[in-house]
Design a protein around this motif. Structure first.
Motif, short mmCIF file in Angstrom:
data_model
loop_
_atom_site.label_atom_id
_atom_site.label_comp_id
_atom_site.label_asym_id
_atom_site.label_seq_id
_atom_site.Cartn_x
_atom_site.Cartn_y
_atom_site.Cartn_z
N LEU A 170 0.83 -1.21 0.00
CA LEU A 170 0.00 0.00 0.00
C LEU A 170 0.86 1.25 0.00
CD1 LEU A 170 -2.49 -1.03 2.83
CD2 LEU A 170 -3.02 -0.84 0.41
N THR A 171 0.44 2.25 -0.73
CA THR A 171 1.11 3.55 -0.67
C THR A 171 0.66 4.27 0.59
OG1 THR A 171 -0.63 4.75 -1.82
CG2 THR A 171 1.10 3.75 -3.19
N GLU A 172 1.37 5.31 0.98
CA GLU A 172 0.96 6.05 2.18
C GLU A 172 -0.40 6.72 1.98
OE1 GLU A 172 3.62 10.06 1.32
OE2 GLU A 172 4.05 8.87 3.09
N LYS A 173 -0.69 7.14 0.76
CA LYS A 173 -1.99 7.75 0.48
C LYS A 173 -3.12 6.73 0.66
CE LYS A 173 -4.49 10.23 -3.12
NZ LYS A 173 -4.45 10.73 -4.50
N ASP A 174 -2.93 5.52 0.13
CA ASP A 174 -3.94 4.47 0.27
C ASP A 174 -4.13 4.08 1.73
OD1 ASP A 174 -4.44 4.35 -2.46
OD2 ASP A 174 -3.00 2.72 -2.78
N LEU A 175 -3.02 3.89 2.45
CA LEU A 175 -3.12 3.49 3.85
C LEU A 175 -3.76 4.59 4.69
CD1 LEU A 175 -2.59 1.42 6.05
CD2 LEU A 175 -0.39 2.55 6.44
N ILE A 181 -7.11 3.85 7.04
CA ILE A 181 -7.15 3.86 8.50
C ILE A 181 -7.54 5.24 9.05
CG2 ILE A 181 -5.57 1.92 8.70
CD1 ILE A 181 -3.38 3.89 9.55
N ASN A 182 -7.98 6.10 8.16
CA ASN A 182 -8.54 7.41 8.54
C ASN A 182 -7.55 8.29 9.30
OD1 ASN A 182 -10.64 9.26 8.41
ND2 ASN A 182 -11.42 8.67 10.42
N VAL A 183 -6.34 8.38 8.78
CA VAL A 183 -5.35 9.33 9.28
C VAL A 183 -4.82 10.11 8.08
CG1 VAL A 183 -4.68 7.86 11.24
CG2 VAL A 183 -3.40 7.72 9.11
N SER A 184 -4.11 11.17 8.34
CA SER A 184 -3.55 11.96 7.24
C SER A 184 -2.22 11.37 6.78
CB SER A 184 -3.34 13.41 7.67
OG SER A 184 -2.34 13.48 8.68
N HIS A 222 4.98 11.62 9.89
CA HIS A 222 5.49 11.94 11.22
C HIS A 222 5.77 10.67 12.01
CE1 HIS A 222 5.22 13.19 15.49
NE2 HIS A 222 5.95 14.19 15.04
N ASP A 223 4.89 9.69 11.90
CA ASP A 223 5.08 8.42 12.59
C ASP A 223 6.37 7.74 12.11
OD1 ASP A 223 4.06 6.14 14.31
OD2 ASP A 223 4.22 5.14 12.36
N ARG A 224 6.63 7.76 10.82
CA ARG A 224 7.85 7.15 10.30
C ARG A 224 9.10 7.84 10.84
NH1 ARG A 224 5.24 7.38 5.23
NH2 ARG A 224 6.75 8.92 4.51
N LYS A 243 7.80 7.95 16.13
CA LYS A 243 7.35 6.82 16.95
C LYS A 243 7.48 5.46 16.27
CE LYS A 243 3.96 9.76 19.15
NZ LYS A 243 2.53 10.03 19.30
N ARG A 244 7.23 5.42 14.99
CA ARG A 244 7.26 4.18 14.22
C ARG A 244 6.27 3.15 14.76
NH1 ARG A 244 12.79 3.20 11.10
NH2 ARG A 244 13.06 5.33 10.44
N LEU A 245 5.04 3.58 14.95
CA LEU A 245 3.98 2.69 15.39
C LEU A 245 3.50 1.79 14.25
CD1 LEU A 245 1.85 5.27 17.40
CD2 LEU A 245 3.39 3.53 18.34
N ILE A 246 3.49 2.33 13.05
CA ILE A 246 3.01 1.60 11.87
C ILE A 246 4.22 1.10 11.08
CG2 ILE A 246 1.64 1.76 9.76
CD1 ILE A 246 -0.02 2.18 12.30
N PRO A 247 4.36 -0.21 10.90
CA PRO A 247 5.52 -0.75 10.17
C PRO A 247 5.47 -0.39 8.69
CG PRO A 247 3.99 -2.51 10.70
CD PRO A 247 3.46 -1.27 11.36
#
Length: 69
Positions: free
Chosen positions: A12-17, A21-24, A30-32, A35-39
């Motif tokens: 999945l691309t970041e736009k698709d993801l 999951i209803n985030v921007s 920022h997570d990457r 925090k790196r919560l999403i692999p």
């Protein structure tokens, strides 16, 4: 949460993801960087997300709900 059925062979691309999951997109970026919560993984300078790994990570972050009896 329903992850998109369509995906490229590379994930999945970041736009698709973000839409799934209803985030921007900026939240994912920022997570990457922090925090790196999403692999995620990088392929030739592109960021991709594996649907199954994202679902696992989100399940690990789940809070609340009823206690098991």
């Amino acid at each position: 949460m329903i992850l998109a059925e369509k995906t490229s062979p590379l994930g999945l691309t970041e736009k698709d993801l973000a839409a799934d999951i209803n985030v921007s997109v900026s939240w994912l970026q920022h997570d990457r960087a922090s925090k790196r919560l999403i692999p995620f993984y990088r392929i030739g300078g592109h960021v991709r997300y594996n649907r199954a790994r994202v679902a696992e990570a989100l399940a690990q972050m789940e809070e609340g709900g009823g206690a098991a009896s």
